[in-house]
Write a protein that holds these residues in place. Structure first.
Motif, short mmCIF file in Angstrom:
data_model
loop_
_atom_site.label_atom_id
_atom_site.label_comp_id
_atom_site.label_asym_id
_atom_site.label_seq_id
_atom_site.Cartn_x
_atom_site.Cartn_y
_atom_site.Cartn_z
N HIS A 1 13.13 14.11 33.95
CA HIS A 1 13.81 14.64 35.13
C HIS A 1 14.87 15.64 34.68
O HIS A 1 16.03 15.57 35.07
N ARG A 2 14.44 16.57 33.86
CA ARG A 2 15.32 17.49 33.16
C ARG A 2 16.32 18.21 34.07
O ARG A 2 17.51 18.09 33.89
N GLN B 1 30.83 10.12 44.94
CA GLN B 1 31.17 11.47 45.37
C GLN B 1 30.01 12.42 45.10
O GLN B 1 29.67 13.25 45.94
N CYS B 2 29.37 12.29 43.94
CA CYS B 2 28.20 13.11 43.62
C CYS B 2 27.09 12.89 44.62
O CYS B 2 26.49 13.85 45.13
N LYS B 3 26.79 11.62 44.89
CA LYS B 3 25.70 11.30 45.82
C LYS B 3 25.96 11.88 47.21
O LYS B 3 25.04 12.33 47.88
N LYS B 4 27.23 11.86 47.61
CA LYS B 4 27.58 12.35 48.94
C LYS B 4 27.58 13.88 49.01
O LYS B 4 27.04 14.47 49.93
N GLU B 5 28.18 14.52 48.01
CA GLU B 5 28.38 15.97 48.06
C GLU B 5 27.28 16.78 47.37
O GLU B 5 27.14 17.97 47.64
N HIS B 6 26.56 16.18 46.45
CA HIS B 6 25.52 16.89 45.70
C HIS B 6 24.26 16.03 45.66
O HIS B 6 23.89 15.48 44.63
N SER B 7 23.62 15.93 46.79
CA SER B 7 22.46 15.06 46.93
C SER B 7 21.34 15.47 45.98
O SER B 7 21.09 16.66 45.77
N GLN B 8 20.68 14.48 45.41
CA GLN B 8 19.50 14.72 44.58
C GLN B 8 18.27 14.13 45.25
O GLN B 8 17.33 13.69 44.59
N THR B 9 18.28 14.11 46.59
CA THR B 9 17.14 13.61 47.35
C THR B 9 16.25 14.79 47.69
O THR B 9 16.67 15.74 48.33
N TRP B 10 15.02 14.71 47.22
CA TRP B 10 14.05 15.78 47.41
C TRP B 10 12.89 15.27 48.26
O TRP B 10 12.41 14.16 48.05
N SER C 1 5.49 15.58 49.29
CA SER C 1 4.41 15.09 50.15
C SER C 1 4.35 13.57 50.05
O SER C 1 4.31 13.00 48.98
N GLY C 2 4.39 12.93 51.18
CA GLY C 2 4.34 11.48 51.20
C GLY C 2 5.69 10.80 51.24
O GLY C 2 5.77 9.59 51.15
N GLY C 3 6.77 11.54 51.35
CA GLY C 3 8.09 10.90 51.43
C GLY C 3 9.17 11.69 50.74
O GLY C 3 9.09 12.91 50.61
N SER C 4 10.19 10.97 50.29
CA SER C 4 11.29 11.63 49.60
C SER C 4 11.65 10.82 48.35
O SER C 4 11.36 9.64 48.25
N ILE C 5 12.30 11.50 47.40
CA ILE C 5 12.69 10.88 46.14
C ILE C 5 14.19 11.11 45.95
O ILE C 5 14.67 12.24 46.04
N ASP C 6 14.91 10.02 45.69
CA ASP C 6 16.32 10.12 45.34
C ASP C 6 16.39 10.06 43.81
O ASP C 6 16.21 9.00 43.21
N TYR C 7 16.62 11.20 43.19
CA TYR C 7 16.59 11.27 41.73
C TYR C 7 17.74 10.52 41.08
O TYR C 7 17.67 10.20 39.90
N TYR C 8 18.80 10.23 41.82
CA TYR C 8 19.86 9.42 41.23
C TYR C 8 19.31 8.06 40.82
O TYR C 8 19.75 7.48 39.84
#
Length: 74
Positions: free
Chosen positions: A18-19, A45-54, A57-64
Motif C-alpha cells: 500500500h505504498r 485527526q488523520c482519519k477525520k481530515e485526511h481520509s484514506q477511504t477509497w 468496484s464492489g465497495g470501499s476500502i479504508d486503507y488505515y
C-alpha cells in the motif's frame, strides 16, 4: 539506498503493498497534525481530515485498516 562496489551499483529497496497510501498518511500525520496530542489523537485527526477511504468496484476500502498496526485501530 544504493552504493557502488567495484564499479557496480547495488540498490536496496523496500516494498509495501500500500505504498502511496502509506506515505500520504505518514506525511499528513508527521507534518499536518497537532504534535501536542497523543499518537491516538493524531491518528484520529488523520482519519477525520485526511481520509484514506477509497471507492472501488464492489465497495470501499479504508486503507488505515491496512496500513496501521492493530493496536492503533482500537
Amino acid at each position: 539506498m544504493a552504493f557502488v562496489f567495484f564499479g557496480y551499483q547495488i540498490a536496496l529497496t523496500v516494498y509495501s503493498p500500500h505504498r502511496s497510501h502509506y506515505w500520504e498518511a505518514w506525511l499528513y500525520y508527521e507534518y499536518a497534525t497537532d504534535k501536542t496530542k497523543s499518537k491516538r489523537e493524531r491518528i484520529e485527526q488523520c482519519k477525520k481530515e485526511h481520509s484514506q477511504t477509497w471507492t472501488v468496484s464492489g465497495g470501499s476500502i479504508d486503507y488505515y485498516e491496512h496500513i496501521l498496526k492493530p493496536k492503533y485501530l482500537k
